[in-house]
Design a protein around this motif. Structure first.
Motif, mmCIF file in Angstrom:
data_model
loop_
_atom_site.group_PDB
_atom_site.id
_atom_site.type_symbol
_atom_site.label_atom_id
_atom_site.label_comp_id
_atom_site.label_asym_id
_atom_site.label_seq_id
_atom_site.Cartn_x
_atom_site.Cartn_y
_atom_site.Cartn_z
ATOM 1 N N HIS A 222 0.768 -1.286 -0.030
ATOM 2 C CA HIS A 222 0.080 -0.116 0.078
ATOM 3 C C HIS A 222 0.873 1.107 0.198
ATOM 4 O O HIS A 222 0.454 2.397 -0.156
ATOM 5 C CB HIS A 222 -0.992 0.086 1.347
ATOM 6 C CG HIS A 222 -2.187 0.391 0.736
ATOM 7 N ND1 HIS A 222 -3.567 0.455 1.586
ATOM 8 C CD2 HIS A 222 -2.607 1.221 -0.369
ATOM 9 C CE1 HIS A 222 -4.551 0.845 0.875
ATOM 10 N NE2 HIS A 222 -4.226 1.409 -0.070
ATOM 11 N N HIS B 236 -7.052 -1.050 7.832
ATOM 12 C CA HIS B 236 -6.187 0.009 8.609
ATOM 13 C C HIS B 236 -6.359 1.290 7.990
ATOM 14 O O HIS B 236 -7.248 1.313 7.063
ATOM 15 C CB HIS B 236 -4.721 -0.386 8.118
ATOM 16 C CG HIS B 236 -4.348 -1.612 8.448
ATOM 17 N ND1 HIS B 236 -4.400 -2.666 7.651
ATOM 18 C CD2 HIS B 236 -3.934 -2.195 9.956
ATOM 19 C CE1 HIS B 236 -3.913 -3.949 8.278
ATOM 20 N NE2 HIS B 236 -3.800 -3.642 9.569
ATOM 21 N N ASP C 222 -3.954 2.670 15.327
ATOM 22 C CA ASP C 222 -3.208 3.037 16.022
ATOM 23 C C ASP C 222 -3.811 4.121 16.898
ATOM 24 O O ASP C 222 -4.342 4.907 16.213
ATOM 25 C CB ASP C 222 -1.801 3.163 15.516
ATOM 26 C CG ASP C 222 -1.187 1.951 14.651
ATOM 27 O OD1 ASP C 222 -1.310 0.799 15.584
ATOM 28 O OD2 ASP C 222 -0.772 1.955 13.819
ATOM 29 N N HIS D 271 3.896 1.109 4.165
ATOM 30 C CA HIS D 271 2.497 1.034 3.890
ATOM 31 C C HIS D 271 1.559 1.484 4.705
ATOM 32 O O HIS D 271 0.589 1.271 4.627
ATOM 33 C CB HIS D 271 2.341 -0.358 3.321
ATOM 34 C CG HIS D 271 2.295 -1.472 4.399
ATOM 35 N ND1 HIS D 271 1.925 -2.855 4.568
ATOM 36 C CD2 HIS D 271 2.753 -1.282 5.853
ATOM 37 C CE1 HIS D 271 1.843 -3.335 5.597
ATOM 38 N NE2 HIS D 271 2.452 -2.531 6.415
ATOM 39 N N GLU E 264 -1.805 -5.256 -1.753
ATOM 40 C CA GLU E 264 -1.484 -6.179 -0.357
ATOM 41 C C GLU E 264 -1.930 -7.417 -0.467
ATOM 42 O O GLU E 264 -1.767 -8.222 0.425
ATOM 43 C CB GLU E 264 -2.249 -5.512 0.936
ATOM 44 C CG GLU E 264 -1.784 -3.975 1.269
ATOM 45 C CD GLU E 264 -0.101 -4.022 1.923
ATOM 46 O OE1 GLU E 264 0.062 -5.280 2.332
ATOM 47 O OE2 GLU E 264 0.495 -2.960 2.103
ATOM 48 N N PRO F 172 4.276 2.623 14.330
ATOM 49 C CA PRO F 172 4.703 1.610 15.404
ATOM 50 C C PRO F 172 5.703 0.773 14.694
ATOM 51 O O PRO F 172 6.463 -0.016 15.400
ATOM 52 C CB PRO F 172 3.293 1.082 15.864
ATOM 53 C CG PRO F 172 2.573 1.170 14.577
ATOM 54 C CD PRO F 172 2.700 2.393 13.960
ATOM 55 N N SER F 173 5.486 0.515 13.378
ATOM 56 C CA SER F 173 6.432 -0.451 12.793
ATOM 57 C C SER F 173 7.671 -0.147 11.731
ATOM 58 O O SER F 173 8.500 -0.835 11.552
ATOM 59 C CB SER F 173 5.436 -1.226 11.587
ATOM 60 O OG SER F 173 4.957 -0.207 10.686
ATOM 61 N N ASP G 51 -3.930 3.480 7.725
ATOM 62 C CA ASP G 51 -2.692 3.974 6.836
ATOM 63 C C ASP G 51 -2.437 5.518 6.951
ATOM 64 O O ASP G 51 -2.071 6.163 6.190
ATOM 65 C CB ASP G 51 -2.489 3.585 5.432
ATOM 66 C CG ASP G 51 -2.736 1.972 5.494
ATOM 67 O OD1 ASP G 51 -2.261 1.380 6.294
ATOM 68 O OD2 ASP G 51 -2.753 1.277 4.366
ATOM 69 N N ASP H 116 -6.714 -6.882 2.595
ATOM 70 C CA ASP H 116 -6.807 -6.945 4.091
ATOM 71 C C ASP H 116 -8.225 -6.561 4.702
ATOM 72 O O ASP H 116 -8.443 -6.812 5.914
ATOM 73 C CB ASP H 116 -5.565 -6.867 4.754
ATOM 74 C CG ASP H 116 -5.278 -5.329 5.265
ATOM 75 O OD1 ASP H 116 -6.189 -4.507 5.121
ATOM 76 O OD2 ASP H 116 -4.139 -4.778 5.436
ATOM 77 N N ASN I 172 -0.547 6.897 9.892
ATOM 78 C CA ASN I 172 0.569 7.174 10.667
ATOM 79 C C ASN I 172 1.436 8.167 9.841
ATOM 80 O O ASN I 172 1.303 8.466 8.712
ATOM 81 C CB ASN I 172 1.275 5.888 11.148
ATOM 82 C CG ASN I 172 0.838 5.147 12.248
ATOM 83 O OD1 ASN I 172 0.554 5.802 13.322
ATOM 84 N ND2 ASN I 172 -0.133 3.952 12.062
ATOM 85 N N ASP J 282 -7.489 -2.242 -0.176
ATOM 86 C CA ASP J 282 -6.471 -3.245 0.428
ATOM 87 C C ASP J 282 -7.251 -4.432 0.570
ATOM 88 O O ASP J 282 -8.234 -4.531 1.320
ATOM 89 C CB ASP J 282 -6.066 -2.318 1.736
ATOM 90 C CG ASP J 282 -5.005 -3.098 2.365
ATOM 91 O OD1 ASP J 282 -4.815 -4.437 2.447
ATOM 92 O OD2 ASP J 282 -4.210 -2.451 3.184
ATOM 93 N N THR K 31 -0.611 -8.249 6.744
ATOM 94 C CA THR K 31 -1.054 -7.736 8.194
ATOM 95 C C THR K 31 -2.616 -7.828 8.233
ATOM 96 O O THR K 31 -3.387 -7.166 8.223
ATOM 97 C CB THR K 31 -0.899 -6.208 8.297
ATOM 98 O OG1 THR K 31 -1.382 -5.716 7.015
ATOM 99 C CG2 THR K 31 0.614 -5.919 8.340
HETATM 100 N N1 LIG Z 1 -1.369 -1.050 4.237
HETATM 101 C C1 LIG Z 1 -1.340 -1.893 5.453
HETATM 102 N N2 LIG Z 1 -1.482 -3.122 5.174
HETATM 103 N N3 LIG Z 1 -0.949 -1.117 6.434
HETATM 104 C C2 LIG Z 1 -0.853 -1.703 7.748
HETATM 105 C C3 LIG Z 1 -0.501 -0.525 8.739
HETATM 106 C C4 LIG Z 1 -0.193 -1.290 10.156
HETATM 107 C C5 LIG Z 1 0.179 -0.497 11.307
HETATM 108 N N4 LIG Z 1 -0.753 0.517 11.281
HETATM 109 C C6 LIG Z 1 1.509 0.340 10.893
HETATM 110 O O1 LIG Z 1 1.453 1.612 10.775
HETATM 111 O O2 LIG Z 1 2.439 -0.253 10.527
#
Ligand SMILES: NC(=[NH2+])NCCC[C@H](N)C(=O)O
Ligand SMILES: [Mn+2]
Ligand SMILES: [Mn+2]
Length: 297
Positions: free
Chosen positions: A97, A122, A176, A137, A269, A132-133, A124, A226, A126, A224, A238
């Motif tokens: 993503h 999610h 998050d 994406h 994804e 956090p990761s 997306d 997911d 952040n 996405d 994820t």
């Molecule tokens: N496109 C996705 N699958 N994003 C997952 C993001 C997971 C988590 N919120 C992060 O910032 O890492």
């Protein structure tokens, strides 16, 4: 419908797990083109977007593989801009993503008030500081709003931003704390799974089109995989329990297609390496064919 250009982006370094870079090739191998032909869909142009030859990024951000993500985004942004300028419909097949940054950079260089329908477990949203990761994406929608260090105009000079009021999230169930706070503060439209169960997918899509589209000059779908429950779409990096049924995803995609209001789309994804018997790739293939065929009928 406008003529269709399919941009495949075999890129997966924005995710924490490798594999989504194999999705376009795998989905073609499973028979996407035959399926599109059966539905009477013609792809006018097919292009592989890779970052070869892109100049060095003008910005560094402290995230995993940021250099490669930014270069790929730069290449995709240019490709999308060209497609839109030629009056064609850009359909982007990823990939993870993070490539949405490239798509949105290309689109906002043309559409000044772009609406975005983001179907995803999610948000997306952040930033480099709240992630956090460290995986890119997880940041494209913050970048697109101009809230991150990286901006769409770093990927493509002349790219704009997306107004929070033109964004609609559908299927969200794993946000998050910083994303949750931002969504509340900005009043971003967010249909969570509980809302979908309560209202039904039909009403949600109708509302989403109104919210994302009524003050917009184009509407982009970012899908996405997911967003779909892992019981029906396990092949993704994820996964989050409690998602859309495949049937709800079909209905959502079909309604968006027949609305004739979408001006671009991307599917991301799918991770063939994490899949069970190609279940997820096959679902993605079906959804893509359904979307493209319902747009033209
Ligand atoms: N496109 C996705 N699958 N994003 C997952 C993001 C997971 C988590 N919120 C992060 O910032 O890492
Ligand atoms: Mn996503
Ligand atoms: Mn997701």
């Amino acid at each position: 419908m406008n003529k269709l250009t399919l941009l495949s982006v075999p890129f997966g370094l924005g995710a924490g797990t490798p594999g989504s870079e194999q999705a376009p090739g795998h989905i073609y191998q499973l028979g996407l083109f035959q399926m599109l032909q059966q539905h009477g869909c013609t792809i006018n142009k097919l292009k592989d977007v890779i970052n070869a030859g892109m100049p060095s990024p003008v910005i560094q951000v402290p995230m995993n593989h940021s250099d490669e993500v930014i270069r790929t985004g730069m290449a995709l942004a240019r490709a999308v801009k060209e497609v839109v300028a030629a009056g064609q419909f850009p359909f982007v097949l990823g990939g993870d993503h993070s490539l949405a940054m490239g798509t949105l950079a290309g689109l906002t260089s043309h559409y000044k008030k772009l609406g975005v329908i983001w179907i995803d477990a999610h948000a997306d949203m952040n930033t480099e500081l709240t992630s956090p990761s460290g995986n890119m994406h997880g940041i494209p929608l913050a970048v697109a709003q101009g809230r991150a260090q990286l901006s769409l105009s770093h990927l493509l000079p002349g790219a704009g931003t997306i107004a929070p009021g033109n964004i609609v999230l559908i299927g969200a169930r794993d946000l998050d704390p910083a994303e949750e706070a931002f969504i509340q503060a900005e009043g971003i439209s967010c249909f969570r799974m509980a809302d979908i169960r309560r209202l039904g997918i039909h009403a949600v899509i109708t509302e989403a089109l109104r919210m994302a589209g009524d003050a917009a000059d184009g509407i982009h779908l970012s899908f996405d995989i997911d967003s779909v429950d892992p019981s029906e779409a396990p092949g993704t990096g994820t996964p989050v329990q409690g998602g859309l049924t495949a049937e709800e995803a079909r209905e959502a995609i079909r309604l968006l297609g027949i609305s004739k209001r979408m001006t671009s789309a991307e599917f991301v994804e799918v991770n063939p390496l994490l899949d069970h018997r190609d279940q997820t790739s096959l679902l993605a293939m079906e959804l893509i064919a359904l979307f493209l065929s319902s747009m033209k009928s």
